[in-house]
Design a protein around this motif. Sequence first.
Motif, short mmCIF file in Angstrom:
data_model
loop_
_atom_site.label_atom_id
_atom_site.label_comp_id
_atom_site.label_asym_id
_atom_site.label_seq_id
_atom_site.Cartn_x
_atom_site.Cartn_y
_atom_site.Cartn_z
N ASN A 420 -26.87 22.89 52.87
CA ASN A 420 -27.64 23.84 53.59
C ASN A 420 -27.72 22.89 54.58
O ASN A 420 -27.70 21.34 54.77
CB ASN A 420 -28.84 24.15 52.93
CG ASN A 420 -29.21 22.76 52.44
OD1 ASN A 420 -29.68 21.81 53.22
ND2 ASN A 420 -30.25 22.83 50.76
N ALA A 421 -28.40 23.35 55.87
CA ALA A 421 -29.13 22.28 57.26
C ALA A 421 -30.13 21.59 56.85
O ALA A 421 -29.48 20.57 57.49
CB ALA A 421 -29.70 23.51 57.99
N GLN A 424 -27.03 19.15 55.59
CA GLN A 424 -25.95 18.48 56.58
C GLN A 424 -27.25 17.22 57.50
O GLN A 424 -25.88 16.42 58.37
CB GLN A 424 -25.15 19.74 57.22
CG GLN A 424 -25.24 20.34 56.30
CD GLN A 424 -24.52 22.32 57.30
OE1 GLN A 424 -24.03 21.61 58.42
NE2 GLN A 424 -24.44 22.95 56.87
N ARG A 425 -28.27 17.78 58.23
CA ARG A 425 -29.03 16.28 58.63
C ARG A 425 -28.86 15.49 58.55
O ARG A 425 -28.67 14.09 59.16
CB ARG A 425 -30.07 17.28 59.27
CG ARG A 425 -31.30 16.78 60.27
CD ARG A 425 -32.45 17.00 60.03
NE ARG A 425 -33.09 16.96 58.91
CZ ARG A 425 -33.63 16.38 58.04
NH1 ARG A 425 -34.07 15.14 58.65
NH2 ARG A 425 -33.82 16.95 57.16
#
Length: 984
Positions: A420-421, A424-425
Amino acid sequence: MIQPQRLHGQPANIARYYTVGDYYTKGGNEPSEWGGKLAADLGLSDPVDARQFRDLLAGKVGDQQLGRHRADGQIQHHPGWDFAVNAPKSVSIMALVAGDERVLAAHEHAVTAAITYLEEQAQLRRREEGKIVHETTGRILVARFAEHGSRELDPHLHTHLVVLNMTNRQDGDPMASLESRVMYGEQRVAGQIYRNALAFSLREAGYEVEFDPRTGLFEIRGVPKELIERFSQRAEAIEEHAREHGLVGQKAQRASFYATRKAKAKIGAQELTVQWHERTGDQLETLGKIAAVAREREGQHSPPTERTASRAALFGLRQLETAEAVNNLGDILRTGLAAHVGEMRLEDLRPRIETHELMRKLLPTHEQTGDRVLTHGRTTRKSWRLELALTQHIALGLDDARPVASGDRLLAVLEKTTLNAEQQRALVETAMSRDRVTGIHGVAGSGKSTLVRVLGEAAEPGTTLIALAPTSSAAAELGQKANIEAHTVASFVARGGHGITDRHVLVLDEAGQLGNRQARRLLEISRITGARLLFLGDEKQTGAIEQGKPFWLMRRLGLPVVELTEAVRQETRTIKEAVAQARAGNFEQSLKNLDSVTTVTDNEAMAAMVVSAWVRLKPDSRAGTNILVLDNATRLIVNSKIREALRNENGLAAEDSRLSILAPAGFTDIEKHMGRFYGAGQVVRFDRDIAGLGVARHTDYRVIGLGREPNGRQVVRLVDEQGRIIRWDPQTTRARHINVFNPEERDLAEGDRIQWRLVNRDLDLRNAERGTVEKLDGDLAIIRWDRDGRVQQVDLTEHKTWDHGYAETVYSSQSKTYPRVFLLAPVESPLVNAQNFYTAITRAMYGVRLWTNNVKELVAKLERQSGEKTSSTEGLGRMDQDRVGPFTNRKGARLATLKAEQEEDRTSRRDRALERQLSRRDRGPRGAAEHIAEGARSVAQVLDRFLEGILDRARIRIEPSATHPERQSPSPAPQSEPSHGPER
């Protein structure tokens, strides 16, 4: 022991109860007297006058009336507290049945020692600028009443210390109500002071004592155990009631005390003595002989030597700091005394502790840390320096590594990932960071393991990720999910970073379970080798068993950390909400979102209800439902009840085999080195051969007793399977190579679930690994393990570190995932806290069912007790001073020097590794003599480097920056800071 109780009722009734007698008529040798510093101020003399006592209980002190004025005009005054001091049963027998007046005198002398200590804790409470302030006065008024019988009319020597609800600052000051909070907190310390003073006086009188160094309890040697049991009807009734109703803990057993209380029976003191003699029978002669032998030895017991007293004080300090960085001073005293019953009194031990304080080796804390009320908090300078070394390692790790992955490789991986975002970050920040030591702090079930797998895929060629964790199951779990090599922290640290280079990334999972000592060693290996060190954890989950909360602390000291706040493990809205509310501390709302919460008053019935609910599940649902408990005692109860239920439904084979198992004794490293902690029947196993004694590793040796060498040192007498007796000094063997077990027995049948409880490399088994017994032929079991479906034959006479595997403790469940969880949470359990509750419910994907005694009390306890460990830095109020920024400002030049030195050292290590590799290629095959010669040279080189390292560290330690540290206000802590890594 001392049992405190708040007094209730009318002053006149309370006064009559203590002065006249209750369940038997008091004799002339059961005196009453006034005590405490206030007694002399008020002109009170012995014995206690019933009328004076009644008025003082009512709060009337001369012209002053204590208490609160109610709206109806009445005065409300709490009368006081009863601290009942109970003698060991053998002491009661020798004093009251054998009639040794010296034992009575020893008891009263020890009671004085206990109440004197409690008086030091007396406080009053006042308001100052709108805030409640507690002020220590050290002044109380106490009425002492000696009594000799129990309600069952057993010999029971005890003294009631009725502490009146009043105190003042000095003679002539008006009285104020007494604040008893600290006195209650110190009652266990006072109880140990009593036992040590009593045992010491008994030894002076010629008696010998037998004691448990862990509990500090003792009995007079020689008094028949059968007689002790015969005269313990009251204790047996309480214990039986508590056992039948599943009640544990002091508060719960108090319910059994009142539930089993018999009606009053009047009898005269003389008649009572006659009864005791009749019940003793022929053993009265045995008691007479014990007393006679004691009189012959009277006066032979000597006070402790300076060396013995110092060692006792050091034991109290070191034993407690193995688990907590900050401890109450009273607990340090109690621990040192408990391990030296009959040898040491408070007046022998306390001066040595005070010496540690004067030398600033023991530091007072003034800020709250952890859960406990630290009225007299203390930490050692060694513990604080250990935490300060964390700051230094973080500072040395900043901008000290190359990125794990390039931007191009990350983009390629991210295009085909399901992260998920937020994940990923976190992946990008972690992989691109140039800091050698970093962290990912993520909520339970946030997908940290998946992120590590993707990090491995994106890593530059030649980069090797290694999974580490405090437990073998957690390490294996991460290694399997991320498809990387896995080790426990202990095994990895033991190798000292051998073979590790700056091309390695050490990924530490469950970082919240890591203790200070292991954290320092990992950081040191990272610093020396240049390997990246990545901490993964959730500080809200169960913490370390050892001292410290380094992950929590490093986050606040300046560790570069990425946060993951979105849980992906939980699959339903309700369990997601339950977890989120628990994390936020809203436990009432969290409980409302569980599948069900069942209230059961009785703990035994609670276990039965859980088992009944589990048995009603279909086989597939059972396999996906884990029963979590807080302690091993509850685990054993649940396992037993499940086996009963399975047998009733023919889920187990009809025939059991009775097998011996070895249960870990739970010794600390300090206890392993003290012979007095070993008991007959225990089993000792060594991880290393001891050539001088002919001891072989991984062989079981049974303890048959203790002995002493000519120099006075205590040794443990062991026997091997051939009957050979070995005299072993525990201090000569490293603690990490010693394993101590208690032998127990278990029934096992085909179909049983089994759990391994210790890492076994021969069988390739991890701690807490579970499986099913498919066939049992005597001692040979065919087991199918859950991890990989592997079927293995195990000889259970050789491999004994197993147990039934139905219920599991919350601690061993961390890092695991189950579809559903059944959770037992008895409120009185000391292990009920916010961390354990949160950890337990986060194991579930779909739902949790919970059983407890009282929902309201459970919520209150979860709000009150976080389960968080203590920190020296926090307790000393140095959180701001010891952060990376201020630390770097103070030690910038020194840090720059260390960074240059560590880079030079790493370059040298790389050059040596390259030379060895080229040498092996050039020389080709070698003969045996050449191989041995090269091995000898390698050993010599290692020794040279080791000695050089010692000289380097010695040189660094004498530099001005280390020996003349700056001093800063307002912290009371000594300002000597680590100059080159942690202390060794």
